[in-house]
Write an enzyme that holds these catalytic residues in place. Structure first.
Site, PDB file in Angstrom:
ATOM      1  N   ARG A  55       9.450  47.072  18.842  1.00  0.00           N
ATOM      2  CA  ARG A  55       8.117  47.646  18.660  1.00  0.00           C
ATOM      3  C   ARG A  55       7.718  48.451  19.903  1.00  0.00           C
ATOM      4  O   ARG A  55       7.021  49.452  19.806  1.00  0.00           O
ATOM      5  CB  ARG A  55       7.074  46.551  18.422  1.00  0.00           C
ATOM      6  CG  ARG A  55       7.251  45.828  17.118  1.00  0.00           C
ATOM      7  CD  ARG A  55       6.734  46.660  15.968  1.00  0.00           C
ATOM      8  NE  ARG A  55       6.723  45.882  14.766  1.00  0.00           N
ATOM      9  CZ  ARG A  55       6.792  46.383  13.535  1.00  0.00           C
ATOM     10  NH1 ARG A  55       6.898  47.664  13.357  1.00  0.00           N
ATOM     11  NH2 ARG A  55       6.746  45.609  12.494  1.00  0.00           N
TER      12      ARG A  55
ATOM     13  N   ARG B   5      -2.097  42.969  25.062  1.00  0.00           N
ATOM     14  CA  ARG B   5      -1.112  42.503  24.072  1.00  0.00           C
ATOM     15  C   ARG B   5      -1.423  43.168  22.735  1.00  0.00           C
ATOM     16  O   ARG B   5      -2.591  43.243  22.319  1.00  0.00           O
ATOM     17  CB  ARG B   5      -1.198  40.983  23.943  1.00  0.00           C
ATOM     18  CG  ARG B   5      -0.604  40.444  22.682  1.00  0.00           C
ATOM     19  CD  ARG B   5      -0.297  38.967  22.730  1.00  0.00           C
ATOM     20  NE  ARG B   5      -0.171  38.392  21.401  1.00  0.00           N
ATOM     21  CZ  ARG B   5       0.831  38.623  20.547  1.00  0.00           C
ATOM     22  NH1 ARG B   5       1.821  39.430  20.895  1.00  0.00           N
ATOM     23  NH2 ARG B   5       0.846  38.053  19.360  1.00  0.00           N
TER      24      ARG B   5
ATOM     25  N   ARG C  62      18.123  41.897  29.355  1.00  0.00           N
ATOM     26  CA  ARG C  62      18.052  40.964  28.216  1.00  0.00           C
ATOM     27  C   ARG C  62      17.570  41.623  26.934  1.00  0.00           C
ATOM     28  O   ARG C  62      17.056  40.949  26.039  1.00  0.00           O
ATOM     29  CB  ARG C  62      17.139  39.769  28.526  1.00  0.00           C
ATOM     30  CG  ARG C  62      17.737  38.831  29.546  1.00  0.00           C
ATOM     31  CD  ARG C  62      16.799  37.702  29.877  1.00  0.00           C
ATOM     32  NE  ARG C  62      17.392  36.869  30.904  1.00  0.00           N
ATOM     33  CZ  ARG C  62      17.768  35.612  30.729  1.00  0.00           C
ATOM     34  NH1 ARG C  62      17.603  35.029  29.566  1.00  0.00           N
ATOM     35  NH2 ARG C  62      18.292  34.934  31.716  1.00  0.00           N
TER      36      ARG C  62
ATOM     37  N   MET D  77       0.763  33.347  19.598  1.00  0.00           N
ATOM     38  CA  MET D  77       1.464  32.479  20.547  1.00  0.00           C
ATOM     39  C   MET D  77       1.487  32.985  21.997  1.00  0.00           C
ATOM     40  O   MET D  77       2.300  32.506  22.791  1.00  0.00           O
ATOM     41  CB  MET D  77       2.908  32.245  20.049  1.00  0.00           C
ATOM     42  CG  MET D  77       2.956  31.578  18.684  1.00  0.00           C
ATOM     43  SD  MET D  77       4.626  31.236  18.105  1.00  0.00           S
ATOM     44  CE  MET D  77       5.169  30.053  19.313  1.00  0.00           C
TER      45      MET D  77
ATOM     46  N   GLY E   5       5.144  41.794  21.299  1.00  0.00           N
ATOM     47  CA  GLY E   5       6.128  40.711  21.426  1.00  0.00           C
ATOM     48  C   GLY E   5       7.544  41.221  21.228  1.00  0.00           C
ATOM     49  O   GLY E   5       8.465  40.845  21.944  1.00  0.00           O
TER      50      GLY E   5
ATOM     51  N   ARG F  89       3.282  46.398   7.949  1.00  0.00           N
ATOM     52  CA  ARG F  89       3.383  45.934   9.334  1.00  0.00           C
ATOM     53  C   ARG F  89       3.474  47.108  10.290  1.00  0.00           C
ATOM     54  O   ARG F  89       2.843  47.139  11.336  1.00  0.00           O
ATOM     55  CB  ARG F  89       4.636  45.079   9.524  1.00  0.00           C
ATOM     56  CG  ARG F  89       4.425  43.627   9.324  1.00  0.00           C
ATOM     57  CD  ARG F  89       5.772  42.920   9.422  1.00  0.00           C
ATOM     58  NE  ARG F  89       5.655  41.588   8.871  1.00  0.00           N
ATOM     59  CZ  ARG F  89       5.389  40.506   9.602  1.00  0.00           C
ATOM     60  NH1 ARG F  89       5.247  40.592  10.901  1.00  0.00           N
ATOM     61  NH2 ARG F  89       5.263  39.339   9.031  1.00  0.00           N
TER      62      ARG F  89
ATOM     63  N   ASP G  31      -0.221  37.547   8.268  1.00  0.00           N
ATOM     64  CA  ASP G  31      -0.090  36.543   7.205  1.00  0.00           C
ATOM     65  C   ASP G  31      -1.332  35.666   7.256  1.00  0.00           C
ATOM     66  O   ASP G  31      -2.077  35.711   8.234  1.00  0.00           O
ATOM     67  CB  ASP G  31       1.184  35.706   7.412  1.00  0.00           C
ATOM     68  CG  ASP G  31       1.278  35.135   8.814  1.00  0.00           C
ATOM     69  OD1 ASP G  31       1.895  35.783   9.677  1.00  0.00           O
ATOM     70  OD2 ASP G  31       0.690  34.070   9.062  1.00  0.00           O
TER      71      ASP G  31
ATOM     72  N   SER H 105       0.897  40.390  16.231  1.00  0.00           N
ATOM     73  CA  SER H 105       0.426  39.894  14.943  1.00  0.00           C
ATOM     74  C   SER H 105      -0.112  38.476  15.097  1.00  0.00           C
ATOM     75  O   SER H 105       0.136  37.802  16.106  1.00  0.00           O
ATOM     76  CB  SER H 105       1.572  39.921  13.931  1.00  0.00           C
ATOM     77  OG  SER H 105       2.603  39.089  14.392  1.00  0.00           O
TER      78      SER H 105
HETATM   79  N1  HPA Z   1       1.604  31.115  13.846  1.00  0.00           N
HETATM   80  C1  HPA Z   1       1.866  31.547  15.076  1.00  0.00           C
HETATM   81  N2  HPA Z   1       2.009  32.817  15.370  1.00  0.00           N
HETATM   82  C2  HPA Z   1       1.891  33.722  14.387  1.00  0.00           C
HETATM   83  C3  HPA Z   1       1.624  33.348  13.095  1.00  0.00           C
HETATM   84  C4  HPA Z   1       1.471  31.976  12.811  1.00  0.00           C
HETATM   85  O1  HPA Z   1       1.233  31.558  11.659  1.00  0.00           O
HETATM   86  N3  HPA Z   1       1.594  34.477  12.342  1.00  0.00           N
HETATM   87  C5  HPA Z   1       1.828  35.504  13.160  1.00  0.00           C
HETATM   88  N4  HPA Z   1       1.996  35.058  14.417  1.00  0.00           N
END
Ligand code: HPA
Length: 234
Positions: free
Chosen positions: A24, A87, A43, A180, A20, A217, A204, A90
């Site tokens: 990175r 992809r 961009r 996402m 993303g 990370r 997380d 995280s």
């Molecule tokens: N929500 C959406 N995307 C994420 C999250 C989350 O809690 N943690 C890492 N990517």
């Protein structure tokens, strides 16, 4: 050159890793690729092409969320001939057994909504990973001794979620983590006959509130990149 990618024709490899975060992409290209060359900076969404064990690879940032990923994946596939898109990113852990730093290989990706939802109308399309890539990534992760979970994830279209009941339903149905982007990547790959996979690190945990430090990370991001590279060329 496309609207969002400044690379010349032929500058993009058939295999593309998509973090993303564009920084990175830079870090992974400098760390894992030989002869890495900047091929896109439109961009600030950096993309690099180089070789890994003699195989040509592009590492191109996707941005956050399905609309952004959709732009890059569409142009990579339709204009540059990308065939394998992985992809690396995280996710938030959703099950007790899923711990921070664990790897999740997303077999399927559920959504409320994606950029592709409009074309399916009453259908509930089930976006799923490429089996060969998934199997190869599982083997690569096992070889490295990474704690790995394989199963369904939830591709949310919001980070700051005002609907906790949706997460509850996902948890209740065994979904491993939330991110996402993956559902749209899988849907585009299906539409265009490409291979796709999402290799994710749990950064997380929605239940415990635990989160990775920036050091951790970076290390886990390196693990994902290596798993993705091995999977792509096994
Ligand atoms: N929500 C959406 N995307 C994420 C999250 C989350 O809690 N943690 C890492 N990517």
């Amino acid at each position: 050159m496309t609207i969002h990618i400044g690379a010349a024709p032929g500058d993009i490899a058939e295999t593309v890793l998509m973090p993303g975060d564009p920084y990175r992409a830079k870090w992974a290209a400098e760390t894992f690729l030989e002869d890495a060359r900047l091929v896109n900076e439109v961009r600030g969404m950096l993309g690099y092409t180089g070789t890994w064990n003699g195989h040509r690879v592009t590492i191109q940032g996707s941005g956050m969320g399905m609309p952004s990923l959709s732009i890059y994946a569409n142009e990579l596939i339709r204009d540059y001939g990308a065939k394998t898109l992985i992809r690396i990113g995280s996710c938030g852990g959703m099950q007790d057994k899923v711990k921070v730093r664990d790897v999740i290989l997303a077999m399927t990706a559920s959504t409320v909504n994606s950029p592709s939802s409009g074309i399916f109308r009453e259908l509930n399309f089930a976006p799923c990973a490429d089996w060969g890539l998934l199997q190869a990534a599982a083997q690569a992760a096992a070889k490295r001794g990474s704690a790995t979970h394989i199963g369904g994830i939830y591709s949310s279209d919001v980070f700051y979620d005002e609907r906790p009941d949706l997460n509850e339903q996902m948890v209740r149905h065994g979904i491993l983590g939330v991110e996402m982007e993956a559902a749209e990547l899988y849907t585009l790959a299906a539409r265009h006959g490409c291979r796709a996979l999402a290799v994710l690190t749990v950064s997380d945990h929605l239940g415990t509130g635990e989160a990775l430090s920036s050091d951790q990370r970076e290390r886990s991001f390196g693990d994902m990149a290596e798993i993705a590279l091995e999977a792509a060329f096994s």
